[in-house]
Design a protein around this motif. Sequence first.
Motif, short mmCIF file in Angstrom:
data_model
loop_
_atom_site.label_atom_id
_atom_site.label_comp_id
_atom_site.label_asym_id
_atom_site.label_seq_id
_atom_site.Cartn_x
_atom_site.Cartn_y
_atom_site.Cartn_z
N MET A 58 11.07 2.63 6.43
CA MET A 58 11.07 3.14 5.30
C MET A 58 10.09 2.06 4.65
SD MET A 58 13.59 4.24 2.37
CE MET A 58 13.31 3.50 0.83
N GLY A 59 9.05 2.51 3.71
CA GLY A 59 8.41 1.45 2.98
C GLY A 59 8.75 1.83 1.50
N LEU A 60 8.99 0.63 0.90
CA LEU A 60 9.42 0.68 -0.69
C LEU A 60 8.60 -0.09 -1.60
CD1 LEU A 60 11.21 1.90 -3.02
CD2 LEU A 60 12.98 -0.14 -2.24
N ILE A 61 7.72 0.53 -2.21
CA ILE A 61 6.91 -0.42 -3.26
C ILE A 61 7.25 -0.12 -4.74
CG2 ILE A 61 4.29 -0.67 -4.15
CD1 ILE A 61 3.70 0.48 -1.22
N LEU A 62 7.70 -1.17 -5.48
CA LEU A 62 8.26 -1.14 -6.63
C LEU A 62 7.66 -1.47 -7.79
CD1 LEU A 62 11.58 -3.03 -5.79
CD2 LEU A 62 11.59 -0.58 -6.14
N ALA A 63 7.61 -1.07 -9.03
CA ALA A 63 6.87 -1.36 -10.21
C ALA A 63 6.59 -2.84 -10.44
CB ALA A 63 7.51 -0.72 -11.23
N ASN A 64 7.22 -3.68 -10.06
CA ASN A 64 6.77 -5.39 -10.17
C ASN A 64 5.80 -5.82 -9.08
OD1 ASN A 64 8.48 -5.16 -7.91
ND2 ASN A 64 9.55 -7.05 -8.43
N ASN A 65 5.36 -4.86 -8.16
CA ASN A 65 4.22 -5.35 -7.30
C ASN A 65 2.86 -4.85 -8.10
OD1 ASN A 65 5.31 -6.13 -4.54
ND2 ASN A 65 6.24 -4.23 -5.08
N GLU A 66 1.76 -5.68 -8.03
CA GLU A 66 0.51 -5.29 -8.73
C GLU A 66 -0.53 -5.23 -7.58
OE1 GLU A 66 -0.12 -7.97 -12.12
OE2 GLU A 66 1.84 -8.02 -12.73
N HIS A 89 -5.10 1.53 0.94
CA HIS A 89 -5.01 2.67 1.66
C HIS A 89 -3.69 2.77 2.58
CE1 HIS A 89 -6.94 6.31 3.75
NE2 HIS A 89 -6.02 5.99 4.67
N LEU A 90 -3.23 3.68 2.17
CA LEU A 90 -1.59 4.05 2.68
C LEU A 90 -1.79 4.97 4.10
CD1 LEU A 90 0.53 4.17 -0.22
CD2 LEU A 90 -0.09 2.13 1.14
N TYR A 91 -1.46 4.57 5.25
CA TYR A 91 -1.41 5.37 6.40
C TYR A 91 0.18 5.78 6.56
CZ TYR A 91 -6.21 4.53 7.83
OH TYR A 91 -7.60 4.15 7.77
N SER A 119 7.58 8.88 9.14
CA SER A 119 7.86 7.77 8.15
C SER A 119 8.41 8.19 6.80
CB SER A 119 6.63 6.88 7.82
OG SER A 119 6.24 6.38 9.00
N HIS A 120 8.89 7.20 5.97
CA HIS A 120 9.32 7.61 4.57
C HIS A 120 8.72 6.45 3.62
CE1 HIS A 120 12.85 7.98 1.53
NE2 HIS A 120 11.68 8.36 1.09
N LEU A 121 8.03 6.93 2.50
CA LEU A 121 7.53 6.03 1.67
C LEU A 121 7.97 6.35 0.37
CD1 LEU A 121 5.33 3.69 0.92
CD2 LEU A 121 3.76 5.76 0.52
N ALA A 122 8.60 5.30 -0.42
CA ALA A 122 8.96 5.41 -1.85
C ALA A 122 8.02 4.46 -2.66
CB ALA A 122 10.38 5.31 -1.76
N LEU A 123 7.36 5.21 -3.77
CA LEU A 123 6.71 4.37 -4.90
C LEU A 123 7.52 4.74 -6.17
CD1 LEU A 123 3.04 5.38 -3.97
CD2 LEU A 123 4.27 3.24 -3.46
N ASN A 146 4.89 15.21 9.13
CA ASN A 146 6.54 14.79 9.48
C ASN A 146 6.90 13.81 8.59
OD1 ASN A 146 7.00 16.97 11.49
ND2 ASN A 146 6.24 15.74 12.85
N ASP A 147 5.92 13.43 7.67
CA ASP A 147 6.48 12.29 6.72
C ASP A 147 7.23 12.66 5.39
OD1 ASP A 147 5.21 10.71 8.51
OD2 ASP A 147 3.23 11.09 7.56
N ARG A 148 7.79 11.88 4.87
CA ARG A 148 8.45 12.09 3.64
C ARG A 148 8.17 11.15 2.40
NH1 ARG A 148 14.84 12.09 4.08
NH2 ARG A 148 14.37 9.80 2.96
N VAL A 149 7.76 11.59 1.36
CA VAL A 149 7.22 10.66 0.37
C VAL A 149 7.97 10.81 -0.97
CG1 VAL A 149 5.03 10.02 -1.11
CG2 VAL A 149 4.82 10.51 1.41
N ASN A 150 8.48 9.95 -1.62
CA ASN A 150 9.31 9.97 -2.84
C ASN A 150 8.35 9.27 -3.86
OD1 ASN A 150 11.19 10.47 -0.93
ND2 ASN A 150 12.67 10.61 -2.51
#
Length: 55
Positions: free
Chosen positions: A1-9, A14-16, A21-25, A40-44
């Motif tokens: 799982m990839g997690l990118i939070l608001a404090n990242n600038e 380009h996201l593959y 996979s599971h990505l959360a922004l 088959n991916d999941r994105v939040n």
Amino acid sequence: MGLILANNELQQAHLYIRNKSHLALNHMAIPQLSYTFSENDRVNLSGASLSMLKQ
């Protein structure tokens, strides 16, 4: 799982997202974003992250 939070600038990305996979922004906007998803991916997305889909 990839997690990118608001404090990242990130200004550009380009996201593959592949192979079940599971990505959360969370409340994050990336001005120059492109992405590739497989079926088959999941994105939040939440908050400012939702506006990226309009690009």
